[in-house]
Design a protein around this motif. Structure first.
Motif, mmCIF file in Angstrom:
data_model
loop_
_atom_site.group_PDB
_atom_site.id
_atom_site.type_symbol
_atom_site.label_atom_id
_atom_site.label_comp_id
_atom_site.label_asym_id
_atom_site.label_seq_id
_atom_site.Cartn_x
_atom_site.Cartn_y
_atom_site.Cartn_z
ATOM 1 N N ALA A 36 -4.570 -14.520 1.173
ATOM 2 C CA ALA A 36 -5.974 -14.103 1.285
ATOM 3 C C ALA A 36 -6.483 -13.429 0.014
ATOM 4 O O ALA A 36 -7.649 -13.554 -0.331
ATOM 5 N N ALA A 37 -5.620 -12.710 -0.682
ATOM 6 C CA ALA A 37 -6.077 -11.951 -1.864
ATOM 7 C C ALA A 37 -5.195 -12.328 -3.062
ATOM 8 O O ALA A 37 -5.240 -13.437 -3.546
ATOM 9 N N ILE A 307 -1.434 3.852 3.007
ATOM 10 C CA ILE A 307 -1.028 2.466 3.298
ATOM 11 C C ILE A 307 -0.160 2.454 4.547
ATOM 12 O O ILE A 307 0.565 3.430 4.815
HETATM 13 P P1 FAD Z 1 2.813 -7.829 2.506
HETATM 14 O O1 FAD Z 1 3.411 -7.471 1.218
HETATM 15 O O2 FAD Z 1 1.850 -6.861 3.114
HETATM 16 O O3 FAD Z 1 2.137 -9.249 2.304
HETATM 17 C C1 FAD Z 1 1.333 -9.842 3.269
HETATM 18 C C2 FAD Z 1 0.335 -10.706 2.525
HETATM 19 O O4 FAD Z 1 -0.387 -11.466 3.491
HETATM 20 C C3 FAD Z 1 -0.712 -9.891 1.739
HETATM 21 O O5 FAD Z 1 -0.691 -10.291 0.371
HETATM 22 C C4 FAD Z 1 -2.036 -10.224 2.427
HETATM 23 O O6 FAD Z 1 -3.116 -10.303 1.516
HETATM 24 C C5 FAD Z 1 -1.727 -11.583 3.056
HETATM 25 N N1 FAD Z 1 -2.546 -11.881 4.235
HETATM 26 C C6 FAD Z 1 -2.881 -11.047 5.246
HETATM 27 N N2 FAD Z 1 -3.612 -11.691 6.162
HETATM 28 C C7 FAD Z 1 -3.753 -12.976 5.716
HETATM 29 C C8 FAD Z 1 -4.428 -14.131 6.223
HETATM 30 N N3 FAD Z 1 -5.086 -14.100 7.380
HETATM 31 N N4 FAD Z 1 -4.391 -15.282 5.494
HETATM 32 C C9 FAD Z 1 -3.716 -15.337 4.306
HETATM 33 N N5 FAD Z 1 -3.057 -14.256 3.792
HETATM 34 C C10 FAD Z 1 -3.075 -13.098 4.486
HETATM 35 N N6 FAD Z 1 10.862 -1.728 1.381
HETATM 36 C C11 FAD Z 1 11.998 -1.702 0.632
HETATM 37 O O7 FAD Z 1 12.927 -2.456 0.898
HETATM 38 N N7 FAD Z 1 12.143 -0.855 -0.422
HETATM 39 C C12 FAD Z 1 11.166 0.039 -0.772
HETATM 40 O O8 FAD Z 1 11.317 0.778 -1.741
HETATM 41 C C13 FAD Z 1 9.970 0.056 0.008
HETATM 42 N N8 FAD Z 1 8.992 0.925 -0.294
HETATM 43 C C14 FAD Z 1 7.833 0.879 0.419
HETATM 44 C C15 FAD Z 1 6.790 1.760 0.064
HETATM 45 C C16 FAD Z 1 5.576 1.692 0.729
HETATM 46 C C17 FAD Z 1 4.460 2.617 0.332
HETATM 47 C C18 FAD Z 1 5.391 0.743 1.776
HETATM 48 C C19 FAD Z 1 4.067 0.640 2.482
HETATM 49 C C20 FAD Z 1 6.425 -0.102 2.153
HETATM 50 C C21 FAD Z 1 7.646 -0.041 1.470
HETATM 51 N N9 FAD Z 1 8.689 -0.904 1.813
HETATM 52 C C22 FAD Z 1 9.849 -0.877 1.085
HETATM 53 C C23 FAD Z 1 8.512 -1.914 2.854
HETATM 54 C C24 FAD Z 1 8.111 -3.255 2.211
HETATM 55 O O9 FAD Z 1 7.170 -3.046 1.188
HETATM 56 C C25 FAD Z 1 7.545 -4.206 3.252
HETATM 57 O O10 FAD Z 1 8.404 -4.327 4.360
HETATM 58 C C26 FAD Z 1 7.358 -5.614 2.663
HETATM 59 O O11 FAD Z 1 6.754 -5.552 1.387
HETATM 60 C C27 FAD Z 1 6.484 -6.439 3.591
HETATM 61 O O12 FAD Z 1 6.299 -7.685 2.978
HETATM 62 P P2 FAD Z 1 5.349 -8.765 3.642
HETATM 63 O O13 FAD Z 1 5.425 -9.970 2.781
HETATM 64 O O14 FAD Z 1 5.653 -8.909 5.092
HETATM 65 O O15 FAD Z 1 3.889 -8.088 3.645
#
Ligand code: FAD
Length: 382
Positions: A36-37, A307
């Motif tokens: 999405a972004a 966040i």
């Molecule tokens: P995201 O990274 O949130 O990606 C989801 C993506 O989906 C986004 O880019 C969004 O734009 C996109 N999206 C959403 N809706 C739609 C849609 N309808 N259509 C198309 N695209 C869409 N984990 C560790 O192992 N080590 C760490 O040090 C650590 N530190 C952290 C610190 C913080 C502050 C946070 C918040 C989390 C941390 N975590 C850490 C946890 C880790 O960051 C997350 O578990 C992981 O990044 C999640 O990845 P994801 O791909 O599921 O989600």
């Protein structure tokens, strides 16, 4: 009408979606990723980049299932960094080859670190030389070296880009589900996939509503703190106190202006959700002064970030133990629950998929927007 047909459509370009897309492409699947972004746009690029081995989950003296499930991840990422895994991260930037566990001199924190070290023989090394910041005469606590890595996340995301197979668009908004395919009216584009994998992080809640799916999600909010300064030493450490959660988790990141940013999470961020930005910065300044009284950050710039961590719902908002992938027929719903668990998540998804159908490679029409990689969050805020 333009048509694209793929084996797997991945929705969401955070670490979960990107890691999975790379693995599927390596195995001959035709894939398309929809973001999405920007790539890594939400939690991934805001994470601290720590490839946990589970040590911090054992601070209560027991190896919990979470500590066991995640224990293999540092070796897995090490192999990727060395170019010896299916995923090649040789171009990714390693910020630190170790994370530290440190306690102040108080009795309770000493006890906690004692239990942690007993429970974690082999994962913790307390004979390692102290990092420069703790070689100061005023440091009186304990410090253990953990076999955990810290990575520069945007450089990891860059390694996972798949040219010409990533599209910037929002599923459920700009693209609508039509029962057996996706349709994007603005570009008269139809996308057909044999399976769709939902890796949209927090966005998976709205996406599920659009698709009529009902797996409950939880948000665990954080109020992170970042400080940009010119103190020479970096810090990669969990500071532990009396409780089983780190008081503060600090990682260090280079800023493009030549300074460094300390990024602060842990209890400071969890308990700071109710504080205003000014209160949270004051709290963090006070905590750093108490924990590291010899460190003078001088003319530092401070910022905070609110966040949410997005995960499958658990009893009483507790932390899930491992990556989550649920087979829902046309859809597979995923939350890695940790950046470090992205390899484990793809291990779970692969057996849910039929072999590649031998589809021809497609070409994305040139007018369709393609996502860029997100800037580090401190470059955006400081
Ligand atoms: P995201 O990274 O949130 O990606 C989801 C993506 O989906 C986004 O880019 C969004 O734009 C996109 N999206 C959403 N809706 C739609 C849609 N309808 N259509 C198309 N695209 C869409 N984990 C560790 O192992 N080590 C760490 O040090 C650590 N530190 C952290 C610190 C913080 C502050 C946070 C918040 C989390 C941390 N975590 C850490 C946890 C880790 O960051 C997350 O578990 C992981 O990044 C999640 O990845 P994801 O791909 O599921 O989600």
């Amino acid at each position: 009408m333009k048509r694209i047909e793929v084996d797997v459509l991945i929705i969401g370009g955070g670490i979960a979606g990107l890691w999975l897309q790379r693995r599927l492409e390596q195995r001959g699947y035709q894939t398309l990723l929809l973001e999405a972004a920007n790539l890594g746009g939400k939690q991934s690029v805001c994470s601290q980049g720590i490839i946990h081995g589970g040590t911090k989950y054992a601070l209560n003296g027991m190896l919990t299932p979470a500590a066991n499930a995640i224990g293999e991840m540092p070796a897995r990422w090490q192999a990727a960094l060395a170019g010896e895994d299916e995923i090649d991260l040789r171009q990714a930037r390693l910020l630190s080859d170790a994370h530290y566990l440190w306690s102040t001199a108080s009795l309770s924190s000493k006890l906690t670190s004692f239990f942690a070290s007993k429970a974690l023989r082999g994962r913790v090394n307390n004979d390692a030389p102290l990092p420069p910041l703790f070689q100061h005469p005023q440091f009186k606590g304990n410090c253990y070296r953990l076999n955990e890595l810290v990575l520069d996340v945007p450089s990891v995301l860059a390694c996972l880009q798949v040219a010409g197979k990533q599209l910037q668009g929002c599923a459920g908004e700009t693209l609508r589900w039509q029962g057996d395919h996706w349709y994007w009216p603005e570009y008269s584009l139809q996308i057909r996939a044999r399976r769709q994998v939902l890796c949209a992080g927090e966005g998976s809640e709205a996406l599920q509503q659009h698709l009529g799916l009902k797996t409950p999600m939880q948000r665990r909010p954080l109020h992170m703190v970042m400080v940009k300064h010119r103190y020479p030493d970096s810090l990669f450490a969990h500071c532990i106190g009396a409780s089983s959660k780190p008081l503060a988790t600090i990682t260090s990141h280079p800023h493009s202006d030549g300074s460094q940013v300390w990024y602060i999470g842990g209890e400071v961020a969890e308990s700071g959700v109710e504080r205003s930005e000014a209160e949270q910065i004051a709290h963090a300044k006070h905590s750093l002064q108490q924990l590291l009284p010899w460190v003078d950050l001088g003319q530092a710039d401070w910022a905070t970030l609110r966040i949410n961590r997005a995960e499958p719902k658990q009893n009483s908002l507790s932390r899930p133990d491992s990556a989550y992938a649920e087979d829902l027929g046309d859809f597979i719903l995923c939350w890695p629950t940790k950046l470090a668990l992205a390899p484990n998540l793809s291990d779970q998804v692969l057996p849910m998929l039929a072999p590649p159908a031998g589809l021809a490679c497609y070409e994305l029409p040139s007018e369709l927007p393609q996502p860029a990689i997100s800037q580090p969050i401190w470059e955006q805020l400081l």
